[in-house]
Design a protein around this motif. Sequence first.
Motif, PDB file in Angstrom:
ATOM      1  N   PHE A 145      -4.950   6.824   5.814  1.00 53.85           N
ATOM      2  CA  PHE A 145      -4.234   7.604   6.826  1.00 53.85           C
ATOM      3  C   PHE A 145      -4.748   7.257   8.217  1.00 53.85           C
ATOM      4  N   ALA A 146      -6.079   7.195   8.353  1.00 53.76           N
ATOM      5  CA  ALA A 146      -6.657   6.910   9.666  1.00 53.76           C
ATOM      6  C   ALA A 146      -6.252   5.527  10.165  1.00 53.76           C
ATOM      7  N   GLU A 147      -6.242   4.542   9.269  1.00 58.75           N
ATOM      8  CA  GLU A 147      -5.856   3.193   9.680  1.00 58.75           C
ATOM      9  C   GLU A 147      -4.383   3.131  10.088  1.00 58.75           C
ATOM     10  N   VAL A 148      -3.529   3.817   9.332  1.00 59.34           N
ATOM     11  CA  VAL A 148      -2.109   3.831   9.677  1.00 59.34           C
ATOM     12  C   VAL A 148      -1.903   4.550  11.010  1.00 59.34           C
ATOM     13  N   ASP A 149      -2.587   5.679  11.167  1.00 56.56           N
ATOM     14  CA  ASP A 149      -2.468   6.437  12.412  1.00 56.56           C
ATOM     15  C   ASP A 149      -2.909   5.592  13.607  1.00 56.56           C
ATOM     16  N   PHE A 181       4.618  10.667   7.483  1.00 62.56           N
ATOM     17  CA  PHE A 181       5.238  11.949   7.198  1.00 62.56           C
ATOM     18  C   PHE A 181       4.781  12.414   5.821  1.00 62.56           C
ATOM     19  N   ALA A 182       4.976  13.690   5.568  1.00 64.36           N
ATOM     20  CA  ALA A 182       4.576  14.274   4.280  1.00 64.36           C
ATOM     21  C   ALA A 182       5.758  14.960   3.635  1.00 64.36           C
ATOM     22  N   VAL A 183       6.035  14.562   2.404  1.00 65.53           N
ATOM     23  CA  VAL A 183       7.031  15.235   1.567  1.00 65.53           C
ATOM     24  C   VAL A 183       6.396  15.322   0.184  1.00 65.53           C
ATOM     25  N   GLY A 184       5.591  16.355  -0.026  1.00 65.02           N
ATOM     26  CA  GLY A 184       4.816  16.448  -1.262  1.00 65.02           C
ATOM     27  C   GLY A 184       3.559  15.597  -1.171  1.00 65.02           C
ATOM     28  N   HIS A 185       3.703  14.286  -0.951  1.00 67.70           N
ATOM     29  CA  HIS A 185       2.604  13.369  -0.693  1.00 67.70           C
ATOM     30  C   HIS A 185       2.738  12.860   0.732  1.00 67.70           C
ATOM     31  N   THR A 186       1.735  12.104   1.181  1.00 64.77           N
ATOM     32  CA  THR A 186       1.783  11.527   2.521  1.00 64.77           C
ATOM     33  C   THR A 186       2.307  10.103   2.433  1.00 64.77           C
ATOM     34  N   TYR A 187       3.260   9.769   3.293  1.00 64.02           N
ATOM     35  CA  TYR A 187       3.922   8.475   3.258  1.00 64.02           C
ATOM     36  C   TYR A 187       3.858   7.799   4.627  1.00 64.02           C
ATOM     37  N   THR A 200       9.242   2.535   2.379  1.00 61.81           N
ATOM     38  CA  THR A 200       8.386   3.716   2.420  1.00 61.81           C
ATOM     39  C   THR A 200       7.225   3.515   1.459  1.00 61.81           C
ATOM     40  N   PHE A 201       5.995   3.760   1.920  1.00 57.66           N
ATOM     41  CA  PHE A 201       4.787   3.522   1.132  1.00 57.66           C
ATOM     42  C   PHE A 201       4.003   4.830   0.991  1.00 57.66           C
ATOM     43  N   ARG A 202       3.671   5.184  -0.257  1.00 62.38           N
ATOM     44  CA  ARG A 202       2.859   6.371  -0.488  1.00 62.38           C
ATOM     45  C   ARG A 202       1.396   6.007  -0.285  1.00 62.38           C
ATOM     46  N   LEU A 203       0.691   6.757   0.542  1.00 60.00           N
ATOM     47  CA  LEU A 203      -0.646   6.342   0.954  1.00 60.00           C
ATOM     48  C   LEU A 203      -1.641   6.260  -0.194  1.00 60.00           C
ATOM     49  N   ASP A 204      -1.508   7.134  -1.207  1.00 62.70           N
ATOM     50  CA  ASP A 204      -2.483   7.076  -2.294  1.00 62.70           C
ATOM     51  C   ASP A 204      -2.242   5.897  -3.235  1.00 62.70           C
ATOM     52  N   ARG A 205      -1.193   5.100  -2.965  1.00 60.45           N
ATOM     53  CA  ARG A 205      -0.957   3.886  -3.752  1.00 60.45           C
ATOM     54  C   ARG A 205      -1.337   2.630  -2.982  1.00 60.45           C
ATOM     55  N   VAL A 206      -1.914   2.798  -1.801  1.00 54.18           N
ATOM     56  CA  VAL A 206      -2.407   1.659  -1.033  1.00 54.18           C
ATOM     57  C   VAL A 206      -3.804   1.323  -1.547  1.00 54.18           C
ATOM     58  N   ALA A 207      -3.937   0.176  -2.215  1.00 54.16           N
ATOM     59  CA  ALA A 207      -5.222  -0.217  -2.799  1.00 54.16           C
ATOM     60  C   ALA A 207      -6.165  -0.779  -1.746  1.00 54.16           C
ATOM     61  N   GLU A 208      -5.620  -1.399  -0.714  1.00 48.56           N
ATOM     62  CA  GLU A 208      -6.437  -1.996   0.346  1.00 48.56           C
ATOM     63  C   GLU A 208      -5.586  -2.088   1.604  1.00 48.56           C
ATOM     64  N   ILE A 209      -6.219  -1.902   2.751  1.00 50.71           N
ATOM     65  CA  ILE A 209      -5.480  -1.922   4.010  1.00 50.71           C
ATOM     66  C   ILE A 209      -6.340  -2.577   5.082  1.00 50.71           C
ATOM     67  N   GLY A 248       4.183   8.252 -20.069  1.00 52.31           N
ATOM     68  CA  GLY A 248       5.288   8.028 -19.148  1.00 52.31           C
ATOM     69  C   GLY A 248       5.553   9.197 -18.220  1.00 52.31           C
ATOM     70  N   ARG A 249       4.626  10.142 -18.151  1.00 55.11           N
ATOM     71  CA  ARG A 249       4.825  11.326 -17.311  1.00 55.11           C
ATOM     72  C   ARG A 249       4.925  10.974 -15.826  1.00 55.11           C
ATOM     73  N   TRP A 250       4.434   9.774 -15.460  1.00 57.30           N
ATOM     74  CA  TRP A 250       4.506   9.354 -14.051  1.00 57.30           C
ATOM     75  C   TRP A 250       5.955   9.275 -13.564  1.00 57.30           C
ATOM     76  N   VAL A 251       6.918   9.135 -14.489  1.00 51.37           N
ATOM     77  CA  VAL A 251       8.330   9.028 -14.094  1.00 51.37           C
ATOM     78  C   VAL A 251       8.760  10.270 -13.311  1.00 51.37           C
ATOM     79  N   ALA A 252       8.297  11.453 -13.744  1.00 49.38           N
ATOM     80  CA  ALA A 252       8.664  12.697 -13.064  1.00 49.38           C
ATOM     81  C   ALA A 252       8.096  12.761 -11.660  1.00 49.38           C
ATOM     82  N   GLU A 253       6.992  12.063 -11.460  1.00 47.65           N
ATOM     83  CA  GLU A 253       6.385  12.035 -10.134  1.00 47.65           C
ATOM     84  C   GLU A 253       7.066  11.012  -9.236  1.00 47.65           C
TER      85      GLU A 253
END
Length: 318
Positions: A145-149, A181-187, A200-209, A248-253
């Motif tokens: 988040f800090a790097e994107v900001d 922006f945030a819609v449930g998660h931060t993007y 659109t990129f979800r921040l918790d899926r960024v492995a390296e930045i 496969g529960r990740w599908v709901a997310e």
Amino acid sequence: MAANAIDQTRRMLSLVTYLRERPGAHVSDVARAFGITEDELISDLDVLPMCGTSFRGGDLLDIDTDGDRIWWHNPDDVAEPLRLAADEATALLVAARAVATLPGLREGDRQALLRATAKLETAAGEAAGASARLSVTFESEGGVFAEVDRAISERRRLWLRYYSPARDELTEREVDPIRLFAVGHTYMEAWCRLSEARRTFRLDRVAEIRLLDAPAAPPELELRDLSAGLVQPSADDPEVVVEVGPGGRWVAEYYPHDSAEELPDGGLRITLRTPAPASLRRLALRLGGDGRIVSPPELADSARSAAREALAAYGDDV
């Protein structure tokens, strides 16, 4: 460009004073005064009534709007100086020190936070000593988040390694960030140089930045209205039912859906809508034994045929 979290906090603090002095202010006038959209202002107003000098109803800010004007109903005593209990002061000091260590935090914001922390330490007395023995380590999303900001503030390009659970792969790409922006998660919304399109990129899926020296130059794009969610399927879109196992529960997310019912084996029965049901065949192949398309029947048959063809091709290679 959307304000970052620090800017939003500053704005909401200023809103309290502004609205208290202007009962019945027009929504359009307030939004214009703060340089934000009316939707952003209404979003702030939805949060403010949950703030106050304590969690007791009488101490919370009493602000409401009819969509045209904003009314402040609190008596003057709601503005009495805030007194913190020892545990509240300790929590606030620990959080402030942790935020001050975030990589990429603007130096002016860091110094302002440190000055505020020093004043709080003086006022907290013995509680400040207790807080010094505690520390917080942020998960990776905080650093992302800090790097994107920072990239948005300095108009610089970013390099990412990004994980896509639907494809189960990491990709490397350069992006020109547009907003957070945030819609449930931060993007992060950005112009992707790999696909030459808005992504659109979800921040918790960024492995390296990594922040690059190249300037960010996204094309002029109209910002999407996200008030109804990140993805907004139409009620007229075809309905698809997918059953997934625990793996496969990740599908709901990952996919917007109408419902997700628990199954006895720990899986889910997910009902969703999409304008292009055939696009979910790839999802079925990705799930493998962890899930299947139940309906519509023609899509379920198509997915099974695609799976058989994939298995046949694999057998030929062996």
